[in-house]
Design a protein around this motif. Structure first.
Motif, PDB file in Angstrom:
ATOM      1  N   GLN A   6      -3.066 -12.614  15.015  1.00 30.73           N
ATOM      2  CA  GLN A   6      -3.541 -13.052  13.712  1.00 30.73           C
ATOM      3  C   GLN A   6      -4.006 -14.500  13.766  1.00 30.73           C
ATOM      4  OE1 GLN A   6      -0.981 -12.078  10.523  1.00 30.73           O
ATOM      5  NE2 GLN A   6      -0.382 -10.131  11.433  1.00 30.73           N
ATOM      6  N   LEU A  52       0.813  -1.207   0.000  1.00 31.13           N
ATOM      7  CA  LEU A  52       0.000   0.000   0.000  1.00 31.13           C
ATOM      8  C   LEU A  52       0.848   1.260   0.000  1.00 31.13           C
ATOM      9  CD1 LEU A  52      -2.801  -0.990   2.486  1.00 31.13           C
ATOM     10  CD2 LEU A  52      -2.956  -0.799   0.045  1.00 31.13           C
ATOM     11  N   LEU A  79     -12.401 -16.533  12.379  1.00 25.69           N
ATOM     12  CA  LEU A  79     -12.949 -16.603  11.019  1.00 25.69           C
ATOM     13  C   LEU A  79     -13.573 -17.960  10.757  1.00 25.69           C
ATOM     14  CD1 LEU A  79     -12.550 -14.264   9.038  1.00 25.69           C
ATOM     15  CD2 LEU A  79     -10.738 -15.549   8.005  1.00 25.69           C
ATOM     16  N   VAL A 105      -6.142  -8.000  15.392  1.00 24.25           N
ATOM     17  CA  VAL A 105      -4.963  -7.773  14.542  1.00 24.25           C
ATOM     18  C   VAL A 105      -4.230  -6.515  14.984  1.00 24.25           C
ATOM     19  CG1 VAL A 105      -4.202  -7.331  12.209  1.00 24.25           C
ATOM     20  CG2 VAL A 105      -5.939  -9.009  12.619  1.00 24.25           C
ATOM     21  N   VAL A 128       1.041 -12.557  -1.147  1.00 27.57           N
ATOM     22  CA  VAL A 128      -0.010 -13.566  -1.148  1.00 27.57           C
ATOM     23  C   VAL A 128      -0.741 -13.521  -2.481  1.00 27.57           C
ATOM     24  CG1 VAL A 128      -0.366 -13.661   1.329  1.00 27.57           C
ATOM     25  CG2 VAL A 128      -1.523 -11.946   0.016  1.00 27.57           C
ATOM     26  N   ASN A 146       4.563 -13.171   6.214  1.00 21.54           N
ATOM     27  CA  ASN A 146       3.459 -13.244   7.155  1.00 21.54           C
ATOM     28  C   ASN A 146       2.832 -14.630   7.186  1.00 21.54           C
ATOM     29  OD1 ASN A 146       0.150 -12.690   7.055  1.00 21.54           O
ATOM     30  ND2 ASN A 146       1.262 -11.937   8.818  1.00 21.54           N
ATOM     31  N   ALA A 198      -9.346 -15.059  -4.217  1.00 17.44           N
ATOM     32  CA  ALA A 198     -10.309 -14.086  -3.705  1.00 17.44           C
ATOM     33  C   ALA A 198     -11.117 -13.482  -4.844  1.00 17.44           C
ATOM     34  CB  ALA A 198      -9.575 -12.988  -2.931  1.00 17.44           C
ATOM     35  N   LEU A 245      -3.436 -16.121  -3.331  1.00 20.33           N
ATOM     36  CA  LEU A 245      -4.689 -15.952  -2.592  1.00 20.33           C
ATOM     37  C   LEU A 245      -5.520 -14.839  -3.190  1.00 20.33           C
ATOM     38  CD1 LEU A 245      -3.753 -16.447   1.120  1.00 20.33           C
ATOM     39  CD2 LEU A 245      -4.800 -18.021  -0.462  1.00 20.33           C
ATOM     40  N   PHE A 250      -6.667  -4.749   7.282  1.00 22.08           N
ATOM     41  CA  PHE A 250      -5.732  -5.824   7.617  1.00 22.08           C
ATOM     42  C   PHE A 250      -4.430  -5.660   6.848  1.00 22.08           C
ATOM     43  CE2 PHE A 250      -8.362  -7.610  10.441  1.00 22.08           C
ATOM     44  CZ  PHE A 250      -9.163  -8.686  10.118  1.00 22.08           C
ATOM     45  N   LEU A 251      -4.562  -5.271   5.577  1.00 21.97           N
ATOM     46  CA  LEU A 251      -3.352  -5.083   4.777  1.00 21.97           C
ATOM     47  C   LEU A 251      -2.457  -3.996   5.359  1.00 21.97           C
ATOM     48  CD1 LEU A 251      -4.333  -5.227   1.039  1.00 21.97           C
ATOM     49  CD2 LEU A 251      -2.769  -6.698   2.239  1.00 21.97           C
ATOM     50  N   ASP A 280      -0.167  -5.244   8.046  1.00 26.58           N
ATOM     51  CA  ASP A 280       0.726  -6.335   7.678  1.00 26.58           C
ATOM     52  C   ASP A 280       0.141  -7.708   7.900  1.00 26.58           C
ATOM     53  OD1 ASP A 280       3.351  -4.398   8.933  1.00 26.58           O
ATOM     54  OD2 ASP A 280       2.920  -4.826   6.835  1.00 26.58           O
ATOM     55  N   ALA A 281      -1.165  -7.827   7.858  1.00 29.33           N
ATOM     56  CA  ALA A 281      -1.761  -9.165   7.952  1.00 29.33           C
ATOM     57  C   ALA A 281      -2.271  -9.516   6.567  1.00 29.33           C
ATOM     58  CB  ALA A 281      -2.887  -9.162   8.967  1.00 29.33           C
ATOM     59  N   GLN A 282      -1.338  -9.770   5.633  1.00 31.86           N
ATOM     60  CA  GLN A 282      -1.763  -9.960   4.240  1.00 31.86           C
ATOM     61  C   GLN A 282      -2.550 -11.236   4.065  1.00 31.86           C
ATOM     62  OE1 GLN A 282       2.026 -10.069   4.064  1.00 31.86           O
ATOM     63  NE2 GLN A 282       2.372  -7.877   3.940  1.00 31.86           N
ATOM     64  N   PHE A 283      -2.081 -12.291   4.724  1.00 31.79           N
ATOM     65  CA  PHE A 283      -2.801 -13.555   4.583  1.00 31.79           C
ATOM     66  C   PHE A 283      -4.223 -13.404   5.073  1.00 31.79           C
ATOM     67  CE2 PHE A 283      -3.221 -17.971   4.149  1.00 31.79           C
ATOM     68  CZ  PHE A 283      -4.011 -18.412   5.188  1.00 31.79           C
ATOM     69  N   LEU A 284      -4.405 -12.743   6.222  1.00 22.94           N
ATOM     70  CA  LEU A 284      -5.755 -12.589   6.750  1.00 22.94           C
ATOM     71  C   LEU A 284      -6.619 -11.741   5.848  1.00 22.94           C
ATOM     72  CD1 LEU A 284      -5.264 -12.252  10.535  1.00 22.94           C
ATOM     73  CD2 LEU A 284      -6.314 -14.069   9.270  1.00 22.94           C
ATOM     74  N   ALA A 286      -6.477 -11.609   2.576  1.00 23.65           N
ATOM     75  CA  ALA A 286      -6.930 -12.453   1.474  1.00 23.65           C
ATOM     76  C   ALA A 286      -7.953 -13.478   1.961  1.00 23.65           C
ATOM     77  CB  ALA A 286      -5.735 -13.154   0.834  1.00 23.65           C
ATOM     78  N   VAL A 287      -7.690 -14.107   3.101  1.00 26.25           N
ATOM     79  CA  VAL A 287      -8.615 -15.129   3.593  1.00 26.25           C
ATOM     80  C   VAL A 287      -9.943 -14.494   3.982  1.00 26.25           C
ATOM     81  CG1 VAL A 287      -9.005 -16.720   5.500  1.00 26.25           C
ATOM     82  CG2 VAL A 287      -6.871 -16.757   4.294  1.00 26.25           C
ATOM     83  N   GLN A 288      -9.916 -13.276   4.486  1.00 33.08           N
ATOM     84  CA  GLN A 288     -11.159 -12.576   4.797  1.00 33.08           C
ATOM     85  C   GLN A 288     -12.023 -12.463   3.551  1.00 33.08           C
ATOM     86  OE1 GLN A 288     -12.140 -10.776   7.624  1.00 33.08           O
ATOM     87  NE2 GLN A 288     -13.258  -9.007   6.910  1.00 33.08           N
ATOM     88  N   ILE A 289     -11.422 -12.077   2.423  1.00 36.89           N
ATOM     89  CA  ILE A 289     -12.209 -11.956   1.198  1.00 36.89           C
ATOM     90  C   ILE A 289     -12.684 -13.326   0.746  1.00 36.89           C
ATOM     91  CG2 ILE A 289     -12.189 -11.202  -1.187  1.00 36.89           C
ATOM     92  CD1 ILE A 289     -11.982  -8.949   0.626  1.00 36.89           C
TER      93      ILE A 289
END
Lengths: 446, 235, 101
Positions: free
Chosen positions: C60, A24, C67, C48, A153, B156, A160, A156, B44-45, B48-52, B54-57
């Motif tokens: 996390q 970002l 989730l 988080v 990622v 991450n 998504a 992913l 989340f991004l 720095d919780a990139q995996f979360l 993506a998994v959230q979406i």
């Protein structure tokens, strides 16, 4: 982490690292990065649109060749401008908004189908020299990759976006306010959601072998001809191809938009520009999914580099060649294979593809672990394949036992809609265009 | 730059949340929920919780809300409730009072806990930090603020994979069992037995795929993330 | 001006209170479910934020489990809602008691 990011901008590292670590641009961004990103976005957009235009023409020409006809040959030499002519025709058609439709969602749905394809293409590496330079090219002194974005990622993100594409289909059917679109959209969404699981599991085989979720890393591990096609065994590739064809609603899995069955499926009530967006979205998804297969299994832009100057061009060239092969394959499917019935389709997705891909993933994981711990590879393979076969046998026995005790869901519905979704309507549900009422009307009692 | 991203996402999240509560039509509520979920994913991004993200979406926006929409579409639940009628007298003002006091409580806790220096570990949380960081050392060392950028930063996904398969493996296995129970239970609840009156539309073909897809989408990436983590470590 | 953890926590608090208001006021069971999802998302955000602030990846990991459990809960909850709606398509939250005995 903010102070770590401050360090990033303070020591001015390569923007390639910034793209990966700091998606970002929270650490600060200069004019050069903005220009580079803008150029890449425009280039990817253009490339994708041109390839869609090419794909539409190519499909019609190739199918006509396979069927011993001529195909489009009026608009332009060999009919190459046919897509443009079709687009112009669609543009000038009347834009209908059915009276029963829900306006806002009706207008929104095509974009929900279109945008995920663009975003997915952003993580595909399109070129670069991966032999010597790890795919890094240098634009005005800034090292960067030949892809719009390389999040850690990346894979992913692809999953998504294919999940978000379901919304376009579902909302299009629902918001049309009419029977056939609703039926078509529910079936299409169920199909897409079912095959997403098999898609994800075959992604995992690739991730296991490559050791990373980033598309750039996956392509980097495929240099020197150890493509994931054979490194993962051929099974994940086959499962991915089948799942991708089902995800894209392409033949032989295109029951939901087959004209003989459901008129147009979920896009029946769309016309003119909105329909052209759906049409565009469908082919764009084909191109994007082929690009992803090339990236994951066929090595992406890897290939022999024959000159030293402008060596990244060779990467782009090999990428386009492999993409072309896959597009040809998808058109070939369409020209030759008959359509699958809906219950056969769901059976294939749930009872065959998911267990196979899961089992293969476990076999690969066992082999990988055995490699690390220096176990005897033959013994590892024998034991894991043995367990795989036993598990498949148990699954088949369970399926057979389930078939012998049918419940109402397994019998064909009274209107001949075969398979587990032979819906039986409710009584007294007036007014709403729910699926139950739709079914009642189809049966003729209302 | 971070401020701009945060403000934009916060606006999207709050607008979506208000839309969920206020919309007449449940489908519009679901779409507003999707907007909120996207806003939270971008937040989340930024953390720095990139995996979360993506998994959230994939799981929330791509499976759970799709499941909601399936049920709404199959049952035609648009009989929009009349939001002006209160079944229990005084319910609306009481609810507002509860919501506002919850928010006030949260704000007060935040103000007291951070007490002037918003980042940093205060006395109230120090024992918690010590007891947790003892277990997951290699994973957490990479997250501390004084990690110089030149050294290796664990991705991450790898950090998360390591900690889930070592420290929290019990929880992982139990949630796996929970997911299996949920899928079996949903199918059992939704199917119709032979001889039951034909008075309903079955949901099983639609309902069963979505949670199973959600389940496998959620659990599978972590599995391979940990596998790849072990592989790269011992390679 | 720097975005600190407190900002994320306040945003989480706002989302949580909006969700709880919706849960208390709405009667359509599906919309009530969506408000519960809002509250869970607010909690995830808080987890988080704290995980990053305290330098612990456990935040996390907790979100990961939340989730998964939220997905499970939605599945079972919607199955129950479907079972109730078969009998009475206009069911509100008050009618869940129809399932008993």
């Amino acid at each position: 982490m903010t102070s770590a990011l401050a360090l990033v901008s303070a020591t001015a590292p390569a923007p390639a690292a910034v793209f990966a670590v700091d998606p970002l641009f929270l650490g600060g961004v200069g004019l050069e990065e903005v220009i580079i990103v803008a150029i890449k976005v425009v280039a990817a957009f253009t490339l994708l649109l041109l390839s869609v235009v090419f794909m539409i023409w190519f499909e019609r020409k190739l199918i006509s060749d396979m069927q011993n006809r001529i195909g489009p040959n009026v608009a332009g030499p060999f009919g190459v401008l046919q897509t443009l002519a079709d687009g112009l025709k669609l543009f000038f058609k009347e834009d209908l908004l059915p009276a029963q439709s829900r306006r806002l969602v009706f207008k929104l749905a095509p974009y929900l189908s279109l945008v995920p394809a663009f975003i997915t293409f952003a993580v595909v590496p399109v070129g670069g020299n991966f032999h010597d330079k790890q795919g890094v090219v240098s634009w005005w002194g800034n090292p960067t990759h030949l892809q719009v974005a390389d999040p850690p990622v990346g894979v992913l993100l692809i999953l998504a976006m294919s999940s978000v594409a379901v919304y376009g289909i579902m909302l299009a059917g629902w918001s049309s306010g009419s029977k056939y679109p609703l039926l078509g959209s529910v079936r299409a969404s169920a199909q897409v959601v079912s095959y997403e699981a098999a898609l994800g599991l075959s992604f995992l085989s690739v991730i296991l072998v490559a050791g990373s979720l980033s598309t750039h890393e996956i392509v980097s591990t495929q240099t020197t001809y150890n493509w994931n096609l054979w490194v993962t065994g051929f099974v994940p590739f086959v499962i991915f191809m089948i799942s991708a064809t089902a995800e894209l609603n392409r033949p032989p899995f295109d029951l939901v938009e087959a004209e003989q069955e459901l008129v147009g499926g979920f896009h029946t009530e769309y016309s003119s520009l909105r329909f052209s967006l759906f049409y565009l979205a469908e082919f764009m998804n084909v191109v994007t999914m082929s690009a992803i297969i090339v990236t994951l299994f066929l090595g992406g832009p890897n290939g022999p580099i024959l000159t030293d100057t402008a060596d990244w061009v060779w990467g782009v060239l090999w990428f386009l060649v492999k993409l072309f092969v896959l597009l040809f394959t998808f058109v070939w499917f369409r020209a030759t294979l008959p359509r699958m019935r809906y219950d056969q389709l769901m059976d294939l997705g749930w009872k065959v593809l998911i267990p196979f891909s899961l089992g293969w993933l476990l076999v690969l994981a066992a082999v990988d672990l055995g490699d690390d711990r220096d176990w005897n590879p033959a013994a590892v393979v024998a034991v894991s394949v043995g367990v795989f076969v036993v598990a498949m046998g148990l699954l088949q026995m369970a399926i057979r036992a389930g078939r012998q005790a049918p419940d109402i869901d397994d019998m064909a519905g009274p209107d001949g809609l075969a398979g587990p979704d032979g819906f039986v309507g409710t009584d007294g549900l007036a007014g709403a265009d729910s699926l139950a009422e739709t079914h009642m009307e189809l049966e003729g009692r209302n | 730059m971070e401020v701009v991203v945060f403000i934009a996402c916060a606006v999207i999240c709050v607008t979506g949340a208000i839309g969920v509560v206020v919309a007449n039509n449940p489908v519009h509520s679901a779409l507003m929920l999707v907007a909120t979920l996207f806003g939270v994913a971008v937040l989340f991004l930024t953390m720095d919780a990139q995996f979360l993200a993506a998994v959230q979406i994939i799981v929330y926006a791509g499976a759970i809300v799709v499941l909601f929409l399936f049920v709404i579409m199959l049952f035609g639940v648009y009989r929009s409730e009349n939001l002006r009628v209160e079944p229990i007298a005084g319910q609306r003002p009481l609810s507002i009072a509860v919501a506002v006091s919850t928010l006030a409580l949260a704000v007060i806790i935040v103000a007291v806990a951070t007490g002037g220096s918003p980042t940093g570990q205060q006395a109230a949380t120090e024992p918690l930090v010590d007891s947790v960081t003892v277990h997951s050392t290699s994973a957490t060392e990479a997250l501390t603020d004084n990690q110089p950028i030149g050294e290796e930063i664990f991705p991450n996904v790898e950090q998360l994979g390591r900690v889930i398969f070592t420290d929290y493996v019990w929880a992982f296995e139990i949630t796996a069992v929970l997911l299996t129970i949920a899928v079996v239970g949903a199918i059992a609840l939704a199917r119709r037995q032979r001889g039951e009156e034909e008075s309903a539309a079955p949901v099983s073909p639609a309902a069963a795929p979505a949670p199973a897809a959600a389940a496998s989408a959620a659990s599978a990436p972590i599995g391979s993330a940990a596998a790849s983590a072990t592989h790269t470590e011992e390679a | 001006m720097e975005v600190t953890t407190a900002w994320y926590l306040i945003l989480g608090g706002v989302l949580f209170s909006i969700g709880s208001f919706g849960l208390l006021v709405r009667r359509n069971p599906l919309v009530m479910f969506m408000c519960v999802e809002l509250m869970l998302n607010a909690v995830n955000l808080t987890f988080v934020a704290f995980g990053r602030d305290l330098g612990d990846i456990g935040g996390q990991a907790a979100v990961f489990f939340v989730l998964v459990v939220a997905a499970t809960e939605v599945v079972i909850g919607l199955a129950i809602v479907v079972a109730v709606m078969r009998r009475q398509p206009d069911a509100t939250a008050d009618d869940i008691s129809m399932l008993s005995g």
